[in-house]
Write a protein that holds these residues in place. Structure first.
Motif, short mmCIF file in Angstrom:
data_model
loop_
_atom_site.label_atom_id
_atom_site.label_comp_id
_atom_site.label_asym_id
_atom_site.label_seq_id
_atom_site.Cartn_x
_atom_site.Cartn_y
_atom_site.Cartn_z
N GLU A 1 108.32 1.42 36.96
CA GLU A 1 109.57 2.04 37.37
C GLU A 1 110.46 0.97 37.54
O GLU A 1 110.26 0.39 38.28
CB GLU A 1 109.54 3.21 38.24
CG GLU A 1 110.73 3.71 38.53
CD GLU A 1 110.54 4.64 39.82
OE1 GLU A 1 111.77 5.21 40.57
OE2 GLU A 1 109.47 5.31 40.25
N LYS A 2 111.93 1.08 36.85
CA LYS A 2 112.87 -0.01 37.20
C LYS A 2 113.52 0.40 38.57
O LYS A 2 113.67 1.70 38.87
CB LYS A 2 113.80 -0.18 35.92
CG LYS A 2 113.07 -0.83 34.58
CD LYS A 2 114.05 -0.80 33.65
CE LYS A 2 114.93 0.28 33.23
NZ LYS A 2 115.75 0.33 32.03
N PRO A 3 114.25 -0.60 39.02
CA PRO A 3 115.10 -0.11 40.12
C PRO A 3 116.10 0.70 39.45
O PRO A 3 116.61 0.66 38.46
CB PRO A 3 115.63 -1.46 40.72
CG PRO A 3 114.77 -2.72 39.76
CD PRO A 3 114.28 -2.01 38.77
N SER B 1 122.71 -3.43 36.66
CA SER B 1 123.60 -4.23 37.27
C SER B 1 123.14 -5.42 37.55
O SER B 1 123.92 -6.49 37.94
CB SER B 1 124.00 -3.34 38.51
OG SER B 1 124.85 -2.21 38.44
N ILE B 2 121.78 -5.70 37.83
CA ILE B 2 121.07 -6.89 38.11
C ILE B 2 121.36 -8.26 37.21
O ILE B 2 121.81 -9.11 37.78
CB ILE B 2 119.55 -6.69 37.88
CG1 ILE B 2 119.04 -5.75 38.82
CG2 ILE B 2 118.81 -8.07 38.04
CD1 ILE B 2 117.79 -5.12 38.87
N GLY B 3 121.83 -7.85 35.91
CA GLY B 3 122.22 -9.11 35.12
C GLY B 3 123.59 -9.35 35.18
O GLY B 3 123.85 -10.90 34.94
N VAL C 1 117.39 -3.36 45.25
CA VAL C 1 115.94 -3.79 44.67
C VAL C 1 115.21 -4.25 45.59
O VAL C 1 113.85 -4.09 45.29
CB VAL C 1 116.47 -5.36 43.73
CG1 VAL C 1 115.37 -6.11 43.22
CG2 VAL C 1 117.38 -5.02 42.66
N HIS C 2 115.43 -4.53 46.68
CA HIS C 2 114.48 -5.00 47.76
C HIS C 2 113.60 -3.73 48.22
O HIS C 2 112.72 -3.62 48.23
CB HIS C 2 115.25 -5.35 49.11
CG HIS C 2 114.58 -5.85 50.09
ND1 HIS C 2 115.05 -5.95 51.67
CD2 HIS C 2 113.10 -5.72 50.59
CE1 HIS C 2 113.87 -5.97 52.24
NE2 HIS C 2 112.73 -5.97 51.62
N ASN C 3 114.39 -2.57 48.47
CA ASN C 3 113.72 -1.37 48.52
C ASN C 3 112.72 -0.83 47.61
O ASN C 3 111.77 -0.34 48.13
CB ASN C 3 114.66 -0.26 49.00
CG ASN C 3 115.42 -0.34 50.23
OD1 ASN C 3 115.13 -1.16 51.42
ND2 ASN C 3 116.94 0.07 50.33
N TRP C 4 113.36 -1.04 46.33
CA TRP C 4 112.52 -0.56 45.14
C TRP C 4 111.09 -1.57 45.30
O TRP C 4 110.03 -0.96 44.87
CB TRP C 4 113.25 -0.84 43.99
CG TRP C 4 112.25 -0.94 42.85
CD1 TRP C 4 112.05 0.03 41.95
CD2 TRP C 4 112.03 -2.01 42.29
NE1 TRP C 4 111.24 -0.27 40.95
CE2 TRP C 4 111.20 -1.64 41.01
CE3 TRP C 4 112.16 -3.49 42.35
CZ2 TRP C 4 110.64 -2.49 39.82
CZ3 TRP C 4 111.68 -4.52 41.55
CH2 TRP C 4 110.90 -3.95 40.26
#
Length: 125
Positions: free
Chosen positions: A77-79, A84-86, A118-121
């Protein structure tokens, strides 16, 4: 080190970059690219931690989109903010080592929000 231990180390190192970005966020005289660099680095480490924990091999890279693609390819599962990461990818090397103009619009607070998501994910993975 086991994959789990390496993943934990990468989470710790990502948190250090997240904390640096947070500390520098409103500091006068700190360039956007410096905050962007720490945000990019934190996300890179969080993504790599998840890949390591799942024993997914990856090459030495700073390419956030490539790391997200590996996560997707492995049916992880992706964040929620993966699209937006890119946006933070250029801060890995280009803005750090090349003589380029800073982006005309860079929302440091939004970048840090991306890091937190992303950290929480990564912690949940």
């Amino acid at each position: 080190m086991t994959p789990s231990e390496l993943a934990s180390l990468f989470i710790l190192k990502g948190v250090q970059d997240e904390n640096a970005a947070t500390a520098l966020l409103d500091h006068q005289g700190i360039a956007d690219e410096t905050v962007g660099f720490h945000c990019q680095q934190a996300i890179e480490k969080f993504l790599k931690a998840v890949l390591m924990s799942r024993k997914v091999e990856f090459r030495k890279t700073h390419d956030l989109e490539e790391l997200v693609q590996l996560i997707e390819d492995d049916n992880i599962e992706k964040p929620e903010n993966s699209e937006s990461i890119g946006d933070l990818a250029p801060f890995a090397v280009a803005f750090r080592y090349d003589l380029l103009d800073e982006p005309s619009v860079f929302d440091k607070k939004n970048a840090l929000e991306i890091v937190k998501i992303v950290h929480n994910w990564a912690e949940k993975q």
